[in-house]
Design a protein around this motif. Structure first.
Motif, PDB file in Angstrom:
ATOM      1  N   THR A  33      -7.021   1.581   7.252  1.00  0.00           N
ATOM      2  CA  THR A  33      -7.744   1.091   6.068  1.00  0.00           C
ATOM      3  C   THR A  33      -6.913   1.251   4.796  1.00  0.00           C
ATOM      4  O   THR A  33      -7.113   0.525   3.827  1.00  0.00           O
ATOM      5  CB  THR A  33      -9.097   1.805   5.888  1.00  0.00           C
ATOM      6  N   GLY A  34      -5.961   2.201   4.808  1.00  0.00           N
ATOM      7  CA  GLY A  34      -5.079   2.366   3.643  1.00  0.00           C
ATOM      8  C   GLY A  34      -4.318   1.073   3.376  1.00  0.00           C
ATOM      9  O   GLY A  34      -4.108   0.689   2.216  1.00  0.00           O
ATOM     10  N   ALA A  35      -3.928   0.395   4.448  1.00  0.00           N
ATOM     11  CA  ALA A  35      -3.190  -0.866   4.300  1.00  0.00           C
ATOM     12  C   ALA A  35      -4.041  -1.906   3.570  1.00  0.00           C
ATOM     13  O   ALA A  35      -3.515  -2.742   2.822  1.00  0.00           O
ATOM     14  CB  ALA A  35      -2.772  -1.396   5.670  1.00  0.00           C
ATOM     15  N   TYR A  37      -6.365  -1.230   1.187  1.00  0.00           N
ATOM     16  CA  TYR A  37      -6.340  -0.889  -0.247  1.00  0.00           C
ATOM     17  C   TYR A  37      -4.974  -1.224  -0.845  1.00  0.00           C
ATOM     18  O   TYR A  37      -4.861  -1.659  -1.995  1.00  0.00           O
ATOM     19  CB  TYR A  37      -6.696   0.591  -0.460  1.00  0.00           C
ATOM     20  N   ARG A  38      -3.924  -1.013  -0.049  1.00  0.00           N
ATOM     21  CA  ARG A  38      -2.580  -1.371  -0.508  1.00  0.00           C
ATOM     22  C   ARG A  38      -2.484  -2.874  -0.761  1.00  0.00           C
ATOM     23  O   ARG A  38      -1.904  -3.317  -1.768  1.00  0.00           O
ATOM     24  CB  ARG A  38      -1.544  -0.960   0.551  1.00  0.00           C
ATOM     25  N   ARG A  89       4.482  -0.978   1.331  1.00  0.00           N
ATOM     26  CA  ARG A  89       4.863   0.435   1.527  1.00  0.00           C
ATOM     27  C   ARG A  89       5.721   0.991   0.406  1.00  0.00           C
ATOM     28  O   ARG A  89       6.379   2.008   0.570  1.00  0.00           O
ATOM     29  CB  ARG A  89       5.592   0.615   2.866  1.00  0.00           C
ATOM     30  N   ALA A  97      -2.711   1.357  -4.754  1.00  0.00           N
ATOM     31  CA  ALA A  97      -3.789   1.448  -3.747  1.00  0.00           C
ATOM     32  C   ALA A  97      -4.730   2.590  -4.103  1.00  0.00           C
ATOM     33  O   ALA A  97      -5.962   2.467  -4.033  1.00  0.00           O
ATOM     34  CB  ALA A  97      -3.183   1.668  -2.364  1.00  0.00           C
ATOM     35  N   GLY A 101      -8.555   2.114  -5.308  1.00  0.00           N
ATOM     36  CA  GLY A 101      -9.497   2.812  -4.437  1.00  0.00           C
ATOM     37  C   GLY A 101     -10.504   3.664  -5.206  1.00  0.00           C
ATOM     38  O   GLY A 101     -11.473   4.159  -4.643  1.00  0.00           O
ATOM     39  N   ARG A 107     -14.369  -0.499  -3.178  1.00  0.00           N
ATOM     40  CA  ARG A 107     -14.694   0.245  -1.964  1.00  0.00           C
ATOM     41  C   ARG A 107     -15.779  -0.467  -1.172  1.00  0.00           C
ATOM     42  O   ARG A 107     -15.709  -0.565   0.050  1.00  0.00           O
ATOM     43  CB  ARG A 107     -15.125   1.681  -2.300  1.00  0.00           C
ATOM     44  N   ARG A 128      -9.686   7.513   4.090  1.00  0.00           N
ATOM     45  CA  ARG A 128     -10.072   8.651   3.245  1.00  0.00           C
ATOM     46  C   ARG A 128     -11.591   8.889   3.269  1.00  0.00           C
ATOM     47  O   ARG A 128     -12.064   9.963   2.957  1.00  0.00           O
ATOM     48  CB  ARG A 128      -9.674   8.398   1.783  1.00  0.00           C
ATOM     49  N   ASP A 129     -12.343   7.835   3.565  1.00  0.00           N
ATOM     50  CA  ASP A 129     -13.819   7.900   3.472  1.00  0.00           C
ATOM     51  C   ASP A 129     -14.470   7.476   4.785  1.00  0.00           C
ATOM     52  O   ASP A 129     -15.606   7.047   4.805  1.00  0.00           O
ATOM     53  CB  ASP A 129     -14.289   6.938   2.375  1.00  0.00           C
ATOM     54  N   ILE A 130     -13.713   7.572   5.861  1.00  0.00           N
ATOM     55  CA  ILE A 130     -14.200   7.015   7.127  1.00  0.00           C
ATOM     56  C   ILE A 130     -15.359   7.859   7.675  1.00  0.00           C
ATOM     57  O   ILE A 130     -16.396   7.327   8.065  1.00  0.00           O
ATOM     58  CB  ILE A 130     -13.062   6.892   8.174  1.00  0.00           C
ATOM     59  N   ARG A 178      -1.085  11.718  -6.040  1.00  0.00           N
ATOM     60  CA  ARG A 178      -1.982  10.859  -5.276  1.00  0.00           C
ATOM     61  C   ARG A 178      -3.122  11.704  -4.664  1.00  0.00           C
ATOM     62  O   ARG A 178      -4.274  11.277  -4.634  1.00  0.00           O
ATOM     63  CB  ARG A 178      -1.191  10.107  -4.195  1.00  0.00           C
ATOM     64  N   ARG A 185     -11.735  11.528  -7.319  1.00  0.00           N
ATOM     65  CA  ARG A 185     -12.387  10.323  -7.830  1.00  0.00           C
ATOM     66  C   ARG A 185     -13.903  10.486  -7.684  1.00  0.00           C
ATOM     67  O   ARG A 185     -14.390  11.273  -6.857  1.00  0.00           O
ATOM     68  CB  ARG A 185     -11.881   9.081  -7.093  1.00  0.00           C
TER      69      ARG A 185
HETATM   70  O1   DC Z   1      -3.447   5.922   3.819  1.00  0.00           O
HETATM   71  P1   DC Z   1      -2.584   5.296   2.719  1.00  0.00           P
HETATM   72  O2   DC Z   1      -1.606   6.257   2.102  1.00  0.00           O
HETATM   73  O3   DC Z   1      -1.924   4.040   3.181  1.00  0.00           O
HETATM   74  O4   DC Z   1      -3.632   4.877   1.577  1.00  0.00           O
HETATM   75  C1   DC Z   1      -3.204   4.349   0.334  1.00  0.00           C
HETATM   76  C2   DC Z   1      -4.247   4.656  -0.745  1.00  0.00           C
HETATM   77  O5   DC Z   1      -5.413   3.868  -0.510  1.00  0.00           O
HETATM   78  C3   DC Z   1      -4.703   6.106  -0.810  1.00  0.00           C
HETATM   79  O6   DC Z   1      -3.914   6.870  -1.698  1.00  0.00           O
HETATM   80  C4   DC Z   1      -6.134   5.985  -1.285  1.00  0.00           C
HETATM   81  C5   DC Z   1      -6.582   4.607  -0.849  1.00  0.00           C
HETATM   82  N1   DC Z   1      -7.478   4.644   0.310  1.00  0.00           N
HETATM   83  C6   DC Z   1      -8.806   4.822   0.068  1.00  0.00           C
HETATM   84  O7   DC Z   1      -9.200   5.009  -1.086  1.00  0.00           O
HETATM   85  N2   DC Z   1      -9.706   4.787   1.104  1.00  0.00           N
HETATM   86  C7   DC Z   1      -9.293   4.595   2.365  1.00  0.00           C
HETATM   87  N3   DC Z   1     -10.192   4.537   3.351  1.00  0.00           N
HETATM   88  C8   DC Z   1      -7.915   4.432   2.632  1.00  0.00           C
HETATM   89  C9   DC Z   1      -7.023   4.471   1.577  1.00  0.00           C
END
Ligand code: DC
Length: 223
Positions: A33-35, A37-38, A89, A97, A101, A107, A128-130, A178, A185
Motif C-alpha cells: 500500500t506504500g506504493a 501513497y507514493r 522509490r 508519500a 498520507g 486515506r 501503516r494502517d492495515i 518520516r 499524524r
Molecule cells: O511503506 P512505504 O515506505 O513505501 O510508504 C511510504 C509512505 O506512505 C509512508 O511514509 C507513509 C505512507 N503510507 C501510509 O500512510 N499508509 C500506508 N498504508 C502505507 C504508506
C-alpha cells in the motif's frame, strides 16, 4: 474464507521484501500500500499540486485512477493507465508519500481500493494502517519493526550497493523524520494494535523473520 494478512511497520523494517517472501511462500498476493501513497505523491508533484495544501491534494487524488497489477516481478502501481513503479522509490517521493498520507480524504480513497482488492483475493497487505483500518478483521495481524539505527543501517547498505553515497547520518535523519510524520499524524497514525503480534527483527536475519512469520500464520490460521 479468504486469507488476509495485515502487516504494519515503520520505514525500513523490511516490510516490503519480507511481505513478498511470506506471500510467495503462502501462494497469495502481496499488496504494497506504500506504493499507492507514493504513486499519489508523485502524481501530485507532477501535476504541480502544493503538497502542503490538503484540499488540493485530496481533490487531485479523487480525480486520478490508482490501480495495481501483479506481475512476475511483483506489484506494478499505475496512475491513469501509466505505470509509475520505476519512479516512486526516490527520497523526494518517499517524503511526498508520507505527506499526502496525512490527509483524511487521501486515506479514504486508498483504503477503499485496498479493501475492495482484499475482499475478493487472498493477500498479505502491508502498510501503516492495515491492522487498524484496512483489515480490522484479518485473522493474522503483524507489526514488523526494528530499532531506528538498524533500519537506517539496512537502508544505507542497500543504497551503497546501488552506488549511492548518501552518508549514514543523513539516512538516519530522513528515517526519523518520516517516522515522526507517520507516527504523529492525526489520522490513523502508525502504531501496533493490541491484537497485532510484534515482530522485532533487530537481531534477526531475513530468513529468520520469514520463518518466524510463517509460524505465526500457521498458528493463527489453525486456531
Ligand atoms: O511503506 P512505504 O515506505 O513505501 O510508504 C511510504 C509512505 O506512505 C509512508 O511514509 C507513509 C505512507 N503510507 C501510509 O500512510 N499508509 C500506508 N498504508 C502505507 C504508506
Amino acid at each position: 474464507m479468504i486469507l488476509n494478512i495485515a502487516m504494519d511497520g515503520p520505514v525500513g523494517a523490511g516490510k516490503s521484501s519480507i511481505a513478498r517472501a511470506v506471500a510467495d511462500r503462502l501462494g497469495i498476493l502481496h499488496l504494497d500500500t506504500g506504493a499507492m501513497y507514493r504513486a499519489v505523491g508523485l502524481s501530485a508533484i507532477r501535476a504541480g499540486v502544493d503538497l502542503q495544501d490538503e484540499a488540493a491534494v485530496t481533490a487531485h487524488t479523487r480525480a486520478i485512477d490508482v490501480a495495481v497489477a501483479h506481475s512476475e516481478n511483483g506489484q506494478r502501481t499505475i496512475v491513469n493507465g501509466e505505470d509509475l513503479t520505476d519512479y516512486i522509490r526516490t527520497p523526494e517521493v518517499s517524503m511526498a508519500a508520507s505527506t499526502v498520507g496525512r490527509y483524511q480524504g487521501v486515506r479514504r480513497e486508498m483504503v477503499a481500493i485496498q479493501q475492495r482488492l482484499a475482499a475478493t483475493t487472498p493477500m498479505l497487505v502491508d502498510g501503516r494502517d492495515i491492522c487498524v483500518r484496512v483489515l480490522p478483521n484479518a485473522p493474522v495481524k503483524l507489526f514488523l519493526t526494528a530499532s531506528a539505527e538498524e533500519r537506517a543501517r539496512r537502508r544505507w547498505l542497500e543504497m551503497c550497493q546501488k552506488g549511492d553515497t548518501t552518508p549514514y547520518e543523513e539516512v538516519l535523519k530522513d528515517l526519523r523524520a518520516r517516522d515522526e510524520q507517520d507516527m504523529n499524524r492525526a489520522v490513523d497514525p502508525l502504531r501496533p494494535t493490541e491484537d497485532a503480534v510484534i515482530v522485532d527483527s533487530t537481531e534477526m536475519n531475513f530468513d529468520q523473520v520469514v520463518e518466524y512469520i510463517l509460524g505465526i500464520v500457521k498458528e493463527k490460521t489453525n486456531e
